[in-house]
Design a protein around this motif. Sequence first.
Motif, PDB file in Angstrom:
ATOM      1  N   GLN A  74     -12.410  18.767 -14.646  1.00 37.60           N
ATOM      2  CA  GLN A  74     -11.207  18.348 -15.394  1.00 37.60           C
ATOM      3  C   GLN A  74     -10.368  17.565 -14.489  1.00 37.60           C
ATOM      4  N   LEU A  75     -10.365  17.844 -13.123  1.00 42.32           N
ATOM      5  CA  LEU A  75      -9.521  16.979 -12.538  1.00 42.32           C
ATOM      6  C   LEU A  75      -9.982  15.713 -12.003  1.00 42.32           C
ATOM      7  N   SER A  76     -11.420  15.683 -11.931  1.00 46.90           N
ATOM      8  CA  SER A  76     -12.081  14.420 -11.648  1.00 46.90           C
ATOM      9  C   SER A  76     -11.927  13.416 -12.892  1.00 46.90           C
ATOM     10  N   GLN A  77     -11.413  14.028 -13.777  1.00 52.09           N
ATOM     11  CA  GLN A  77     -11.410  13.296 -15.169  1.00 52.09           C
ATOM     12  C   GLN A  77      -9.974  12.725 -15.444  1.00 52.09           C
ATOM     13  N   ASN A  78      -9.219  13.298 -14.494  1.00 54.70           N
ATOM     14  CA  ASN A  78      -7.786  13.122 -14.708  1.00 54.70           C
ATOM     15  C   ASN A  78      -7.443  11.716 -14.054  1.00 54.70           C
TER      16      ASN A  78
ATOM     17  N   LEU B 295      -4.628  22.510 -10.690  1.00 58.46           N
ATOM     18  CA  LEU B 295      -4.549  22.543  -9.259  1.00 58.46           C
ATOM     19  C   LEU B 295      -4.323  24.017  -8.916  1.00 58.46           C
ATOM     20  N   THR B 296      -3.244  24.561  -9.461  1.00 59.89           N
ATOM     21  CA  THR B 296      -2.778  25.957  -9.217  1.00 59.89           C
ATOM     22  C   THR B 296      -4.039  26.952  -9.636  1.00 59.89           C
ATOM     23  N   GLU B 297      -4.491  26.595 -10.718  1.00 61.32           N
ATOM     24  CA  GLU B 297      -5.665  27.474 -11.148  1.00 61.32           C
ATOM     25  C   GLU B 297      -6.766  27.517 -10.192  1.00 61.32           C
ATOM     26  N   LEU B 298      -7.095  26.151  -9.720  1.00 58.85           N
ATOM     27  CA  LEU B 298      -8.287  26.119  -9.160  1.00 58.85           C
ATOM     28  C   LEU B 298      -8.021  26.802  -7.571  1.00 58.85           C
ATOM     29  N   ARG B 299      -6.906  26.664  -7.063  1.00 63.06           N
ATOM     30  CA  ARG B 299      -6.511  27.256  -5.874  1.00 63.06           C
ATOM     31  C   ARG B 299      -6.427  28.864  -5.961  1.00 63.06           C
ATOM     32  N   GLU B 300      -6.201  29.369  -7.024  1.00 64.17           N
ATOM     33  CA  GLU B 300      -6.254  31.053  -7.294  1.00 64.17           C
ATOM     34  C   GLU B 300      -7.742  31.438  -7.472  1.00 64.17           C
TER      35      GLU B 300
ATOM     36  N   VAL C 252       0.952  -1.136   0.147  1.00 58.95           N
ATOM     37  CA  VAL C 252       0.241   0.247   0.142  1.00 58.95           C
ATOM     38  C   VAL C 252       1.012   1.345  -0.044  1.00 58.95           C
ATOM     39  N   TRP C 253       1.886   1.293   0.828  1.00 56.57           N
ATOM     40  CA  TRP C 253       2.881   2.476   0.977  1.00 56.57           C
ATOM     41  C   TRP C 253       3.537   2.493  -0.641  1.00 56.57           C
ATOM     42  N   ILE C 254       4.132   1.493  -1.048  1.00 60.33           N
ATOM     43  CA  ILE C 254       4.799   1.484  -2.235  1.00 60.33           C
ATOM     44  C   ILE C 254       3.999   2.250  -3.480  1.00 60.33           C
ATOM     45  N   ASP C 255       2.747   1.666  -3.357  1.00 56.58           N
ATOM     46  CA  ASP C 255       1.684   2.044  -4.509  1.00 56.58           C
ATOM     47  C   ASP C 255       1.220   3.373  -4.169  1.00 56.58           C
ATOM     48  N   PHE C 256       1.260   3.943  -2.905  1.00 56.60           N
ATOM     49  CA  PHE C 256       1.112   5.256  -2.828  1.00 56.60           C
ATOM     50  C   PHE C 256       2.139   6.363  -3.190  1.00 56.60           C
ATOM     51  N   LYS C 257       3.250   5.933  -2.903  1.00 60.76           N
ATOM     52  CA  LYS C 257       4.534   6.772  -3.099  1.00 60.76           C
ATOM     53  C   LYS C 257       4.668   6.734  -4.814  1.00 60.76           C
ATOM     54  N   LYS C 258       4.413   5.563  -5.342  1.00 67.53           N
ATOM     55  CA  LYS C 258       4.232   5.719  -6.955  1.00 67.53           C
ATOM     56  C   LYS C 258       3.345   6.683  -7.413  1.00 67.53           C
ATOM     57  N   ALA C 259       2.081   6.632  -6.923  1.00 70.67           N
ATOM     58  CA  ALA C 259       0.947   7.462  -7.229  1.00 70.67           C
ATOM     59  C   ALA C 259       1.313   8.771  -6.994  1.00 70.67           C
ATOM     60  N   ARG C 260       2.037   8.979  -6.056  1.00 77.43           N
ATOM     61  CA  ARG C 260       2.217  10.287  -5.600  1.00 77.43           C
ATOM     62  C   ARG C 260       3.311  11.250  -6.588  1.00 77.43           C
ATOM     63  N   GLU C 261       4.218  10.394  -6.830  1.00 75.78           N
ATOM     64  CA  GLU C 261       5.205  10.825  -8.023  1.00 75.78           C
ATOM     65  C   GLU C 261       4.615  11.164  -9.236  1.00 75.78           C
ATOM     66  N   VAL C 262       3.609  10.182  -9.818  1.00 76.55           N
ATOM     67  CA  VAL C 262       3.161  10.365 -10.978  1.00 76.55           C
ATOM     68  C   VAL C 262       2.264  11.745 -10.775  1.00 76.55           C
ATOM     69  N   PHE C 263       1.474  11.990  -9.852  1.00 72.80           N
ATOM     70  CA  PHE C 263       0.625  13.005  -9.727  1.00 72.80           C
ATOM     71  C   PHE C 263       1.425  14.201  -9.517  1.00 72.80           C
ATOM     72  N   LYS C 264       2.790  14.181  -8.707  1.00 67.54           N
ATOM     73  CA  LYS C 264       3.712  15.321  -8.859  1.00 67.54           C
ATOM     74  C   LYS C 264       4.096  15.958 -10.178  1.00 67.54           C
ATOM     75  N   GLY C 265       4.646  14.773 -11.104  1.00 65.65           N
ATOM     76  CA  GLY C 265       5.179  14.944 -12.184  1.00 65.65           C
ATOM     77  C   GLY C 265       4.064  15.182 -13.235  1.00 65.65           C
ATOM     78  N   ASP C 266       2.854  15.279 -13.152  1.00 65.47           N
ATOM     79  CA  ASP C 266       1.801  15.434 -14.109  1.00 65.47           C
ATOM     80  C   ASP C 266       1.587  17.053 -14.213  1.00 65.47           C
ATOM     81  N   GLU C 267       2.146  17.962 -15.140  1.00 65.22           N
ATOM     82  CA  GLU C 267       2.033  19.087 -15.110  1.00 65.22           C
ATOM     83  C   GLU C 267       0.854  19.666 -15.548  1.00 65.22           C
ATOM     84  N   GLY C 268      -0.081  18.959 -16.192  1.00 64.37           N
ATOM     85  CA  GLY C 268      -1.426  19.195 -16.423  1.00 64.37           C
ATOM     86  C   GLY C 268      -2.248  19.373 -15.158  1.00 64.37           C
ATOM     87  N   VAL C 269      -2.132  18.566 -14.393  1.00 60.15           N
ATOM     88  CA  VAL C 269      -2.693  18.340 -13.126  1.00 60.15           C
ATOM     89  C   VAL C 269      -2.123  19.487 -12.064  1.00 60.15           C
ATOM     90  N   GLN C 270      -1.113  19.484 -12.097  1.00 60.19           N
ATOM     91  CA  GLN C 270      -0.460  20.696 -11.227  1.00 60.19           C
ATOM     92  C   GLN C 270      -1.006  22.058 -11.851  1.00 60.19           C
TER      93      GLN C 270
END
Length: 93
Positions: A77-81, A43-48, A22-40
């Motif tokens: 858009q986020l929920s479809q990513n 998220l930045t636009e949504l927060r603003e 579970v932890w290993i899968d979470f770390k992988k998902a977190r890295e993919v999430f952080k590396g996805d420029e479109g998602v980031q």
Amino acid sequence: MSDEEVLKQAKKLGETIGNSEVWIDFKKAREVFKGDEGVQKLLTELREKEKKQAEKIEKGQPIEVYEKKEIQKLEEQLSQNKNFMEFLNYEKR
């Protein structure tokens, strides 16, 4: 139980968690999430936009329909990513 034994058990638990699937899968998902420029970017636009909306509410200013729709569109858009949703699912575990 002595302090030394407690620390030993805590270390063992930490190692077990760190090596769990579970932890290993979470770390992988977190890295993919952080590396996805479109998602980031989304998220930045949504927060603003949410921050601006909160500021308007605090000042007693009305929130326009188009502003609500912009936030709603970003949330959709986020929920479809796939990367975002996988990260959320692993985060909930």
